[in-house]
Enzyme design. Structure first.
Site, PDB file in Angstrom:
ATOM      1  N   HIS A 461      -2.462  60.447  69.180  1.00 40.97           N
ATOM      2  CA  HIS A 461      -2.060  59.084  68.821  1.00 40.97           C
ATOM      3  C   HIS A 461      -2.626  58.693  67.453  1.00 40.97           C
ATOM      4  CE1 HIS A 461      -1.107  54.780  69.813  1.00 40.97           C
ATOM      5  NE2 HIS A 461      -2.090  54.583  68.947  1.00 40.97           N
ATOM      6  N   GLU A 462      -3.936  58.845  67.310  1.00 45.41           N
ATOM      7  CA  GLU A 462      -4.571  58.438  66.050  1.00 45.41           C
ATOM      8  C   GLU A 462      -4.095  59.321  64.903  1.00 45.41           C
ATOM      9  OE1 GLU A 462      -5.839  55.632  65.982  1.00 45.41           O
ATOM     10  OE2 GLU A 462      -6.101  55.370  68.135  1.00 45.41           O
ATOM     11  N   HIS A 465      -0.951  57.885  63.482  1.00 46.01           N
ATOM     12  CA  HIS A 465      -1.228  56.828  62.495  1.00 46.01           C
ATOM     13  C   HIS A 465      -1.651  57.455  61.163  1.00 46.01           C
ATOM     14  CE1 HIS A 465      -0.911  53.296  65.011  1.00 46.01           C
ATOM     15  NE2 HIS A 465      -1.879  53.659  65.835  1.00 46.01           N
ATOM     16  N   HIS A 468       1.211  58.583  59.110  1.00 54.52           N
ATOM     17  CA  HIS A 468       1.900  57.433  58.505  1.00 54.52           C
ATOM     18  C   HIS A 468       1.216  57.057  57.183  1.00 54.52           C
ATOM     19  CE1 HIS A 468       3.888  53.280  59.664  1.00 54.52           C
ATOM     20  NE2 HIS A 468       4.533  53.875  58.688  1.00 54.52           N
TER      21      HIS A 468
END
Ligand SMILES: [Zn+2]
Length: 670
Positions: A461-462, A465, A468
């Site tokens: 998940h991290e 990010h 991105h």
């Protein structure tokens, strides 16, 4: 200058020179950098030349370089490696920063220049990104109240400061109610509870000064108790106390605070010219309107309710089998659901753990990024703020892309949870700067360090990010990376979690710490199957909360929020054995501050998108389909906030997301 925070950083990739920075450097660097930014902003506002995009909007973008440097280092260590000195600094800096940004946003001369440029925007020869930055800058000032004057301006300031007080009171009341209540347990009452829960209850007892284990209202204590305790009478008592938080009458009651908050929010929205607080709040989001939010939530509600009702019948039968007659109650659901989970999906966490080595899961997250985006990772030897931190240079075809830092282990001084932040955001103005991106987690140390499946999902998940931020390719930092709408920002992160679930990824990287063998097939199936369990319940408790939040803010503020809550739940036909995930007197997302007010839906909005976006890969031939990965990078990962989120999504997918993939993913499809 000799302050290492303010000097030019001549380190590799201009990473902050952590080995030369000491805590004593922060306060003087902060004061100087803050004063420098104030002077820059004043000079922009008081510029005698006519306002232009360059001398105003771009000048604001370019201002505050020193402050950014100081704060990027300070907030990294304050969050991930704090100590009493850093905590004291934070208490000193926070109000100064709040006052600084309030001063900028209420600077009338500055706003006049921006408004003038905004008024002539069609005559200016601006790029799509420049138009966007101008719009966001102007809108930010207007939404903050910069265009108001006279009585409206005064009233806006009163409302804002009253709302801040109410938010703090709401949080403190909730904490007080959670702190005050506890229920002592005898050794016999512990029967049926797993060791980790017993340990937590003994620790809670010591903390409360009781002479034995206790149940408290902390989620990490009461939820396991409701899940595992066979004592229905005690479950009922504990649940009643949990449900009453913030609604016990007296000084800590939150119900009047909720009513006043909603009324003030409505007034604030109307002062700014919006029909309702929802209209104000959703303007900056991908959803844009209350109607769009309601349509999404209702599309999920009916299938979720049907599943929950069917599950409720199974659980009621199990309860009757225990010789307890009557209806299944809210204090029964978690207990019978846990029994059912154990019977149907028993997953032995202890046997699973050796297959999830941190080192191999990091490799897995990198390997997926290599296959999808052609990124390669080479570990760097640079000084960072803690010996546990590691850094990698990220390149593509030999060209530098970013620096990625991983700070994976729990320790005192690190706040809980996991997060991603950019120590330096990507930008090309006023000069090219490569991103320095950090993931911070709280995994247990070990040799080797082993993860739970949830931990592994957090890692992916991290890292989503981080991608991105790292693949961002825009001109202005204010719209780079994760500078996007709140209901869009979780798309890249939640989407990346899907690659952990790709069987070939687990087969390659989930290898046993001692034997090196791949995870057995039946374990792999159980891991993947467990994710769907009890999703009727989870979806119903969440969607009910999101719909109540929306009803509170869409239209006139209710004089009695509790009556409004009851009305919404009755109209939905809320199943009797399920309650809202956060009832009004406890709904900190909505009442502790503005963050998720009229915005609690956004978790599900993101999930709808990530499920739909991953399906784009599957439709195109598989999870590593090259053309789809390219489209994801071009339209979403590299684009930051340069374009409206719904437009970005349409460019990627050819259409807006539908709920079908989410329903399938949660096991709720018909
Ligand atoms: Zn996230």
């Amino acid at each position: 200058m000799t302050n290492p925070l303010l000097n030019d950083w001549t380190t590799p990739f201009k990473i902050a020179p952590f080995d030369r920075i000491s805590d004593a450097d922060f306060a003087p660097a902060f004061e100087l950098a803050l004063a420098e930014h104030q002077a820059e902003v004043t000079a922009i506002a008081d510029n005698p030349e006519d306002p232009t995009f360059s001398n105003t909007v771009e000048a604001l973008e370019a201002a505050g370089v020193a402050l950014d440097k100081v704060l990027s280092v300070f907030f990294s260590v304050a969050g991930a490696d704090s100590n009493s000195e850093r905590e004291a600094l934070q208490r000193d800096f926070s109000p100064k920063l709040a006052a600084h940004s309030a001063e900028i946003s209420s600077n009338k001369a500055l706003f006049d220049r921006i408004a003038t440029i905004w008024g002539t925007r069609d005559e200016l020869d601006l790029t799509e990104e420049q138009q966007r930055v101008l719009m966001l800058t102007h809108r930010g000032f207007v939404r903050g109240g910069a265009a108001l004057d006279g009585a409206a301006d005064t009233r806006m300031k009163e409302i804002k400061s009253r709302l801040a007080v109410l938010g703090t009171d709401f949080t403190q009341n909730l904490l007080a109610d959670e702190r005050e209540w506890f229920m002592p347990l005898t050794e016999q009452d512990l029967e049926g509870l797993p060791d980790f829960a017993i340990d937590a209850m003994r620790a809670a007892g010591e903390e409360k000064g009781a002479d034995g284990p206790v149940v408290t209202l902390s989620r990490s204590v009461i939820v396991p108790f409701l899940q595992f305790s066979p004592r229905r009478d005690l479950r009922e008592t504990a649940f009643a106390a949990w449900a009453a938080r913030g609604a016990n009458g007296g000084k800590t009651d939150n119900r009047a605070i909720a009513a006043e908050t909603l009324a003030l929010r409505e007034e604030r929205a109307k002062l700014l010219g919006y029909d309702s607080f929802s209209d104000f709040k959703l303007e900056t989001e991908m959803a844009k309107t209350p109607e769009a939010v309601r349509a999404l939530l209702m599309a999920v509600w009916e299938p979720a309710k049907a599943r929950a009702e069917a599950d409720g019948v199974v659980l009621t039968d199990m309860m009757h089998g225990d010789g307890i007659n009557g209806d299944l109650e809210p204090w029964d659901w978690r207990y019978y659901a846990e029994k059912r989970r154990k019977a149907e999906h028993d997953l032995d966490e202890a046997a699973l753990k050796p297959y999830l080595q941190l080192e191999r899961m990091i490799e897995a997250s990198f390997a997926c990024a290599t296959r999808l985006f052609g990124l390669t990772f080479k570990e760097l030897d640079v000084p960072l703020y803690h010996a546990d931190c590691r850094a990698w240079e990220v390149t593509r075809d030999g060209a530098h892309v970013a620096v990625f830092i991983g700070d994976y282990f729990a320790r005192g001084g690190k706040r809980s949870g996991a997060w991603c932040s950019a120590m330096r955001g990507q930008a090309k103005f006023p000069e090219v700067q490569g991103p320095v991106v950090i993931n911070v987690c709280n995994f247990a140390k070990g040799d080797p360090a082993l993860l739970s499946y949830d931990d592994a999902r957090t890692l992916f998940h991290e890292f989503g990010h981080a991608l991105h931020q790292m693949l961002s390719n825009v001109t202005y930092e204010s719209v780079s990376g994760t500078s996007v709408a709140r209901d869009f920002v979780e798309l890249p992160s939640q989407l990346y979690e899907h690659w952990l679930e790709v069987p070939e990824v687990l087969a390659e990287f989930a290898t046993h710490a001692e034997t090196g063998e791949a995870m057995p097939q039946d374990m792999l199936e159980k891991v993947l199957g467990a994710a769907n369990f009890d999703q009727g319940f989870a979806t119903v408790e969440y969607v009910a909360s999101a719909l109540v939040d929306l009803a509170f803010h869409d239209g006139a503020a209710p004089a009695d929020p509790m009556a409004k809550q009851a009305e919404v739940l009755a109209a939905l036909g809320m199943p009797r054995a399920i309650t809202m995930r956060h009832a009004t007197p406890q709904f900190a997302h909505v009442f502790a501050g503005d963050g998720y007010s009229s915005g609690y839906y956004s978790y599900m909005w993101s999930e709808v998108m990530d499920a739909d976006a991953f399906e784009a890969f599957e439709e195109a031939g598989g999870p590593f389909d090259g053309a789809t990965a390219k489209a994801l990078e071009t339209h979403i990962l590299s684009a930051g906030g340069t374009v409206e989120a719904d437009e970005l999504y349409k460019r990627f997918r050819g259409r807006l997301p539908g709920v079908e993939a989410l329903l399938k993913g949660r096991g709720l499809a018909a």
